[in-house]
Design a protein around this motif. Structure first.
Motif, PDB file in Angstrom:
ATOM      1  N   THR A 178      43.348  67.016 -35.330  1.00  0.00           N
ATOM      2  CA  THR A 178      44.798  67.403 -34.793  1.00  0.00           C
ATOM      3  C   THR A 178      45.075  66.152 -34.174  1.00  0.00           C
ATOM      4  OG1 THR A 178      44.913  70.185 -35.225  1.00  0.00           O
ATOM      5  CG2 THR A 178      46.295  68.893 -33.850  1.00  0.00           C
ATOM      6  N   ALA A 179      44.040  65.846 -33.110  1.00  0.00           N
ATOM      7  CA  ALA A 179      44.057  64.829 -32.336  1.00  0.00           C
ATOM      8  C   ALA A 179      44.734  64.461 -32.194  1.00  0.00           C
ATOM      9  CB  ALA A 179      42.691  64.938 -30.991  1.00  0.00           C
ATOM     10  N   LEU A 180      43.247  63.473 -33.897  1.00  0.00           N
ATOM     11  CA  LEU A 180      43.664  62.018 -33.846  1.00  0.00           C
ATOM     12  C   LEU A 180      44.994  61.804 -35.219  1.00  0.00           C
ATOM     13  CD1 LEU A 180      39.888  61.400 -35.959  1.00  0.00           C
ATOM     14  CD2 LEU A 180      40.902  60.515 -34.535  1.00  0.00           C
ATOM     15  N   ALA A 181      45.569  63.166 -35.684  1.00  0.00           N
ATOM     16  CA  ALA A 181      46.657  63.066 -36.586  1.00  0.00           C
ATOM     17  C   ALA A 181      48.075  62.681 -35.579  1.00  0.00           C
ATOM     18  CB  ALA A 181      46.801  64.170 -37.326  1.00  0.00           C
ATOM     19  N   ALA A 182      47.625  63.128 -33.932  1.00  0.00           N
ATOM     20  CA  ALA A 182      48.852  63.203 -33.482  1.00  0.00           C
ATOM     21  C   ALA A 182      48.833  61.697 -32.481  1.00  0.00           C
ATOM     22  CB  ALA A 182      48.213  63.950 -32.215  1.00  0.00           C
ATOM     23  N   ARG A 183      48.227  60.604 -32.273  1.00  0.00           N
ATOM     24  CA  ARG A 183      48.596  59.699 -31.909  1.00  0.00           C
ATOM     25  C   ARG A 183      49.031  58.670 -33.279  1.00  0.00           C
ATOM     26  NH1 ARG A 183      44.462  55.045 -29.831  1.00  0.00           N
ATOM     27  NH2 ARG A 183      45.738  54.690 -31.279  1.00  0.00           N
ATOM     28  N   SER A 184      49.288  57.498 -32.374  1.00  0.00           N
ATOM     29  CA  SER A 184      49.696  56.665 -33.513  1.00  0.00           C
ATOM     30  C   SER A 184      48.474  55.232 -33.570  1.00  0.00           C
ATOM     31  CB  SER A 184      51.057  55.797 -33.097  1.00  0.00           C
ATOM     32  OG  SER A 184      50.661  54.976 -31.787  1.00  0.00           O
ATOM     33  N   TYR A 185      47.986  54.481 -34.892  1.00  0.00           N
ATOM     34  CA  TYR A 185      47.314  53.189 -35.022  1.00  0.00           C
ATOM     35  C   TYR A 185      48.199  52.184 -35.393  1.00  0.00           C
ATOM     36  CZ  TYR A 185      44.568  58.103 -34.357  1.00  0.00           C
ATOM     37  OH  TYR A 185      44.125  58.636 -34.538  1.00  0.00           O
ATOM     38  N   GLY A 186      47.552  51.195 -35.025  1.00  0.00           N
ATOM     39  CA  GLY A 186      47.629  49.602 -35.579  1.00  0.00           C
ATOM     40  C   GLY A 186      47.588  49.906 -36.802  1.00  0.00           C
ATOM     41  N   ALA A 187      48.627  48.286 -37.026  1.00  0.00           N
ATOM     42  CA  ALA A 187      48.438  47.722 -38.950  1.00  0.00           C
ATOM     43  C   ALA A 187      46.802  47.337 -38.921  1.00  0.00           C
ATOM     44  CB  ALA A 187      49.177  47.180 -39.332  1.00  0.00           C
ATOM     45  N   ALA A 188      46.011  48.181 -39.628  1.00  0.00           N
ATOM     46  CA  ALA A 188      44.617  47.758 -40.144  1.00  0.00           C
ATOM     47  C   ALA A 188      44.539  48.801 -41.443  1.00  0.00           C
ATOM     48  CB  ALA A 188      44.183  48.622 -38.936  1.00  0.00           C
TER      49      ALA A 188
ATOM     50  N   ALA B  49      43.212  49.076 -35.160  1.00  0.00           N
ATOM     51  CA  ALA B  49      43.751  50.768 -35.319  1.00  0.00           C
ATOM     52  C   ALA B  49      43.881  50.738 -34.102  1.00  0.00           C
ATOM     53  CB  ALA B  49      42.926  51.204 -36.462  1.00  0.00           C
ATOM     54  N   PHE B  50      42.841  51.346 -33.281  1.00  0.00           N
ATOM     55  CA  PHE B  50      42.796  51.915 -31.994  1.00  0.00           C
ATOM     56  C   PHE B  50      43.769  51.037 -30.524  1.00  0.00           C
ATOM     57  CE2 PHE B  50      39.679  54.480 -34.217  1.00  0.00           C
ATOM     58  CZ  PHE B  50      40.137  55.861 -33.549  1.00  0.00           C
ATOM     59  N   THR B  51      44.206  50.026 -30.401  1.00  0.00           N
ATOM     60  CA  THR B  51      44.243  49.015 -30.027  1.00  0.00           C
ATOM     61  C   THR B  51      46.024  49.641 -29.764  1.00  0.00           C
ATOM     62  OG1 THR B  51      45.263  47.159 -28.918  1.00  0.00           O
ATOM     63  CG2 THR B  51      45.885  47.509 -31.042  1.00  0.00           C
TER      64      THR B  51
END
Length: 405
Positions: free
Chosen positions: A302-312, A392-394
């Motif tokens: 749930t936590a990983l799906a909730a945040r956005s990620y950069g293009a990668a 992705a994590f930036t």
């Protein structure tokens, strides 16, 4: 050795409060103090361990909300008042309480938990990792203090003592959920952090900044011990702002107060560029760096799906969690999202690997995957994936909370 961790009844909470106070070397509270402190305990969220009828360990949490990169907001357990009586330490009581608390947080559907660690050696073994940090500042006041072309800010007004808490609470609610790492505050927080000092008639400066769209920031400062009448220091107890204009306006106000020689503040955001606003950047001295939020991902999917990620390009990340085994697995981060795609040990080989505490260190954007790989917190099985994970994590803004509890 097993320990019987139980949820405390309401009539046991004062004993829990006194016990915790003793673990941080504070004495008992009187009836008036307890009448205030009692409101900070959420029903059914304080646990304890008894030995021979005496309470010897306690821990509590209260509900809050956490902002994650991209602006998503997650229900959060704010963990605090964790302590074990001095003659009962090193017996597994803390471990038993923390494990029981994690199970309770998971059962309540709160995907994340946070705390402020009194000692850095304790909480990593329960899956908590440092997810936000701050820096301490001491600013020497001088004239002129500001660069001519520095941001001006809007208008600033002082608050009357009786208006401080209700006004600040309202302004904070309007700006609290605008930055990754920030959290909401329960009503009782205001009395414990600021209100009691106001009631004690301490000299206080409380100001609100108003920008183009209304009130968008505030600052609270108290006077510390003065060397002389004209050489006084202000201690910034709380300063939150929605944007750089409000930040500049509030700092400009604080640094322009008469009979003040310096202003000091703890745990300010790492990316708050105060020195770039000053005519003499050396007037702003960094006096320390500290960890702030310790984050526990209770529900990793749930936590990983909730945040956005950069293009990668896609990254396969294996996550280990010995306490909450349902979190373990291989996660695919791609297309701005994340999902679990395989269990650990499956034929799908991960490119990167970490435990849940190390994942928390990158989750809000405080640390990059490449930093964590280089220092041994993450393991890389595919060197090219490290750079993809960084992308992705930036995040565009350094995470920061600004609420101590």
């Amino acid at each position: 050795m097993t320990h019987d961790v139980r949820t405390l009844d309401p009539d046991q909470l004062r004993s829990a409060h006194i016990l915790f106070g003793s673990t941080i070397h504070r004495g008992p509270v009187d009836d008036e103090w307890w009448s205030r402190a009692a409101t900070s305990y959420s029903p059914g969220r304080t646990v304890g361990i008894h030995d021979g009828g005496a309470l010897v360990g306690t821990a509590m949490a209260f509900p809050s909300r956490l902002v994650v990169p991209g602006g998503g907001v997650l229900p959060m357990a704010a963990v605090t008042r964790v302590g074990v009586r001095a003659d009962c330490t090193r017996r597994g009581l803390l471990s038993a309480m923390m494990r029981a608390q994690l199970d309770d947080v998971a059962a309540r559907g709160e995907p994340v938990a946070t705390l402020r660690a009194s000692e850095t050696r304790i909480y990593g073994r329960f899956g908590y990792g440092v997810a936000t940090r701050g820096r301490d500042l001491r600013v020497r006041v001088g004239r002129p203090a500001w660069r001519p072309d520095a941001a001006q800010g809007g208008s600033v007004r002082l608050l009357d003592r009786d208006d401080i808490i209700p006004t600040l609470r309202e302004v904070h609610e309007g700006i609290a959920l605008t930055r990754a790492g920030s959290m909401t505050r329960q009503d009782s927080w205001w009395w414990g952090a600021i209100g009691r000092r106001v009631e004690d008639r301490e000299p206080v400066i409380a100001a609100v900044h108003t920008g183009a769209h209304g009130d968008d920031g505030f600052a609270v400062a108290f006077r510390t011990d003065a060397d002389s009448f004209s050489e006084q220091t202000l201690e910034v107890a709380d300063l939150h702002a929605a944007d750089m204009e409000a930040t500049a306006g509030l700092w400009r106000f604080l640094l322009d107060i008469d009979l003040v020689s310096s202003v000091q503040a703890e745990l300010r955001p790492l990316d708050e560029p105060l020195e770039l606003l000053l005519s003499d950047p050396r007037a702003c001295a960094v006096t320390g760096h500290h960890d702030e939020t310790w984050l526990r991902l209770v529900d990793v999917p749930t936590a990983l799906a909730a945040r956005s990620y950069g293009a990668a390009e896609p990254v396969l990340l294996a996550v280990h969690d010995p306490l909450l085994e349902k979190n373990a697995g291989v996660y695919r981060i791609a297309g701005g999202g994340a999902e679990r795609v395989a269990p650990l040990g499956s034929p799908m080989q991960p490119q990167l690997e970490c435990d849940v505490a190390a994942l928390a260190m990158a989750y809000l954007g405080d640390r990059s995957p490449s930093q964590l790989v280089a220092t041994g917190w993450w393991r890389a099985h595919d060197g090219a994936a490290v750079h993809r994970a960084d992308a992705a994590f930036t995040t565009s803004v350094t995470p920061w909370c600004g609420t101590h509890f």
